[in-house]
Enzyme design. Structure first.
Site, PDB file in Angstrom:
ATOM      1  N   ARG A  29      24.954  -8.478 -62.085  1.00 29.93           N
ATOM      2  CA  ARG A  29      26.342  -8.032 -62.257  1.00 29.93           C
ATOM      3  C   ARG A  29      27.297  -8.956 -61.490  1.00 29.93           C
ATOM      4  O   ARG A  29      27.002  -9.347 -60.356  1.00 29.93           O
ATOM      5  CB  ARG A  29      26.504  -6.588 -61.770  1.00 29.93           C
ATOM      6  CG  ARG A  29      25.593  -5.652 -62.542  1.00 29.93           C
ATOM      7  CD  ARG A  29      26.115  -4.266 -62.741  1.00 29.93           C
ATOM      8  NE  ARG A  29      25.076  -3.501 -63.434  1.00 29.93           N
ATOM      9  CZ  ARG A  29      24.998  -3.324 -64.741  1.00 29.93           C
ATOM     10  NH1 ARG A  29      25.933  -3.824 -65.535  1.00 29.93           N
ATOM     11  NH2 ARG A  29      24.004  -2.631 -65.284  1.00 29.93           N
ATOM     12  N   ASP A  30      28.403  -9.288 -62.145  1.00 34.70           N
ATOM     13  CA  ASP A  30      29.416 -10.139 -61.503  1.00 34.70           C
ATOM     14  C   ASP A  30      29.988  -9.407 -60.293  1.00 34.70           C
ATOM     15  O   ASP A  30      30.276  -8.207 -60.350  1.00 34.70           O
ATOM     16  CB  ASP A  30      30.523 -10.490 -62.505  1.00 34.70           C
ATOM     17  CG  ASP A  30      31.362 -11.664 -62.045  1.00 34.70           C
ATOM     18  OD1 ASP A  30      31.295 -12.732 -62.684  1.00 34.70           O
ATOM     19  OD2 ASP A  30      32.083 -11.516 -61.025  1.00 34.70           O
ATOM     20  N   ASN A  87      32.440 -20.842 -69.246  1.00 38.82           N
ATOM     21  CA  ASN A  87      33.471 -21.800 -68.870  1.00 38.82           C
ATOM     22  C   ASN A  87      32.799 -23.109 -68.478  1.00 38.82           C
ATOM     23  O   ASN A  87      31.825 -23.107 -67.724  1.00 38.82           O
ATOM     24  CB  ASN A  87      34.287 -21.261 -67.682  1.00 38.82           C
ATOM     25  CG  ASN A  87      35.033 -19.987 -68.034  1.00 38.82           C
ATOM     26  OD1 ASN A  87      35.590 -19.870 -69.128  1.00 38.82           O
ATOM     27  ND2 ASN A  87      35.028 -19.017 -67.136  1.00 38.82           N
ATOM     28  N   VAL A  96      31.641 -21.879 -60.551  1.00 38.69           N
ATOM     29  CA  VAL A  96      30.270 -22.060 -60.062  1.00 38.69           C
ATOM     30  C   VAL A  96      29.575 -23.012 -61.030  1.00 38.69           C
ATOM     31  O   VAL A  96      29.468 -22.717 -62.233  1.00 38.69           O
ATOM     32  CB  VAL A  96      29.509 -20.716 -59.973  1.00 38.69           C
ATOM     33  CG1 VAL A  96      28.081 -20.960 -59.495  1.00 38.69           C
ATOM     34  CG2 VAL A  96      30.233 -19.745 -59.037  1.00 38.69           C
ATOM     35  N   HIS A 100      26.217 -20.643 -66.769  1.00 37.04           N
ATOM     36  CA  HIS A 100      26.123 -19.180 -66.835  1.00 37.04           C
ATOM     37  C   HIS A 100      26.922 -18.671 -68.011  1.00 37.04           C
ATOM     38  O   HIS A 100      27.914 -19.280 -68.432  1.00 37.04           O
ATOM     39  CB  HIS A 100      26.595 -18.525 -65.526  1.00 37.04           C
ATOM     40  CG  HIS A 100      27.958 -18.941 -65.065  1.00 37.04           C
ATOM     41  ND1 HIS A 100      28.181 -20.147 -64.422  1.00 37.04           N
ATOM     42  CD2 HIS A 100      29.159 -18.337 -65.159  1.00 37.04           C
ATOM     43  CE1 HIS A 100      29.468 -20.246 -64.128  1.00 37.04           C
ATOM     44  NE2 HIS A 100      30.086 -19.160 -64.580  1.00 37.04           N
ATOM     45  N   HIS A 102      28.898 -15.302 -69.285  1.00 39.45           N
ATOM     46  CA  HIS A 102      29.469 -14.001 -68.957  1.00 39.45           C
ATOM     47  C   HIS A 102      29.253 -13.084 -70.158  1.00 39.45           C
ATOM     48  O   HIS A 102      29.610 -13.452 -71.286  1.00 39.45           O
ATOM     49  CB  HIS A 102      30.981 -14.105 -68.743  1.00 39.45           C
ATOM     50  CG  HIS A 102      31.421 -14.995 -67.616  1.00 39.45           C
ATOM     51  ND1 HIS A 102      31.857 -14.509 -66.411  1.00 39.45           N
ATOM     52  CD2 HIS A 102      31.517 -16.343 -67.521  1.00 39.45           C
ATOM     53  CE1 HIS A 102      32.213 -15.519 -65.615  1.00 39.45           C
ATOM     54  NE2 HIS A 102      32.018 -16.641 -66.273  1.00 39.45           N
TER      55      HIS A 102
HETATM   56  P1  5GP Z   1      33.103 -19.047 -63.612  1.00 42.84           P
HETATM   57  O1  5GP Z   1      34.447 -18.888 -62.962  1.00 42.84           O
HETATM   58  O2  5GP Z   1      32.360 -20.237 -63.017  1.00 42.84           O
HETATM   59  O3  5GP Z   1      33.082 -19.015 -65.088  1.00 42.84           O
HETATM   60  O4  5GP Z   1      32.300 -17.738 -63.190  1.00 42.84           O
HETATM   61  C1  5GP Z   1      31.731 -17.556 -61.949  1.00 42.84           C
HETATM   62  C2  5GP Z   1      31.578 -16.074 -61.752  1.00 42.84           C
HETATM   63  O5  5GP Z   1      30.654 -15.874 -60.694  1.00 42.84           O
HETATM   64  C3  5GP Z   1      32.864 -15.353 -61.370  1.00 42.84           C
HETATM   65  O6  5GP Z   1      33.156 -14.348 -62.352  1.00 42.84           O
HETATM   66  C4  5GP Z   1      32.558 -14.773 -59.986  1.00 42.84           C
HETATM   67  O7  5GP Z   1      33.117 -13.487 -59.807  1.00 42.84           O
HETATM   68  C5  5GP Z   1      31.049 -14.745 -59.960  1.00 42.84           C
HETATM   69  N1  5GP Z   1      30.452 -14.916 -58.648  1.00 42.84           N
HETATM   70  C6  5GP Z   1      30.754 -15.891 -57.735  1.00 42.84           C
HETATM   71  N2  5GP Z   1      29.996 -15.753 -56.641  1.00 42.84           N
HETATM   72  C7  5GP Z   1      29.187 -14.677 -56.875  1.00 42.84           C
HETATM   73  C8  5GP Z   1      28.184 -14.029 -56.080  1.00 42.84           C
HETATM   74  O8  5GP Z   1      27.861 -14.420 -54.962  1.00 42.84           O
HETATM   75  N3  5GP Z   1      27.579 -12.949 -56.647  1.00 42.84           N
HETATM   76  C9  5GP Z   1      27.902 -12.469 -57.878  1.00 42.84           C
HETATM   77  N4  5GP Z   1      27.246 -11.397 -58.319  1.00 42.84           N
HETATM   78  N5  5GP Z   1      28.848 -13.060 -58.645  1.00 42.84           N
HETATM   79  C10 5GP Z   1      29.481 -14.138 -58.141  1.00 42.84           C
END
Ligand code: 5GP
Ligand code: ZN
Length: 114
Positions: A29-30, A87, A96, A100, A102
């Protein structure tokens, strides 16, 4: 990758709320959910982003999508509907740099992004 937060999550070195796990894929889970259901699906292998998918590693992505179908069924999203987003690059909001996907499901998703 030594410093990758999602590699660490996949290895259990950083805690997360697990949703699905197999030899190749981990889903959790995010930490900052954007809607009712917000799950991240990652390959255990470190791939930076969708821009780095190649014929040599694309099986990791297909395994992620096989997992996405199972997770959708498990979470009751198959009928409800869900959106999958990846993304790629800072210009698209990637924060990150471990590939990944979503999974999002909840109110408002009927309004079209594209
Ligand atoms: P991006 O912005 O790279 O598409 O998505 C990265 C996602 O990773 C974000 O929605 C953020 O909330 C989530 N995220 C970042 N760090 C962590 C973490 O330590 N644990 C969890 N569960 N989600 C994370
Ligand atoms: Zn990684």
């Amino acid at each position: 990758m030594n410093d990758c937060i999602f590699c660490k999550i996949a290895k259990g070195e950083i805690p997360s709320t697990s949703v699905y796990s197999d030899e190749y894929v981990y889903a959790f889970r995010d930490i900052n959910p954007q809607t009712d259901t917000h799950i991240l699906v990652i390959p255990r292998a470190h791939i930076e982003s969708a821009a780095n998918i190649t014929p040599e590693n694309s099986v990791e992505t297909s395994r992620c999508f096989e997992a996405i179908a199972k997770i959708a069924a498990q979470e009751g999203l198959t009928e409800k509907g869900f959106r999958v987003i990846s993304n790629s690059g800072t210009g698209a909001g990637q924060s990150v740099f471990h590939l990944h996907f979503h999974i999002l499901s909840g109110p408002g998703l009927g309004e079209r992004l594209i």
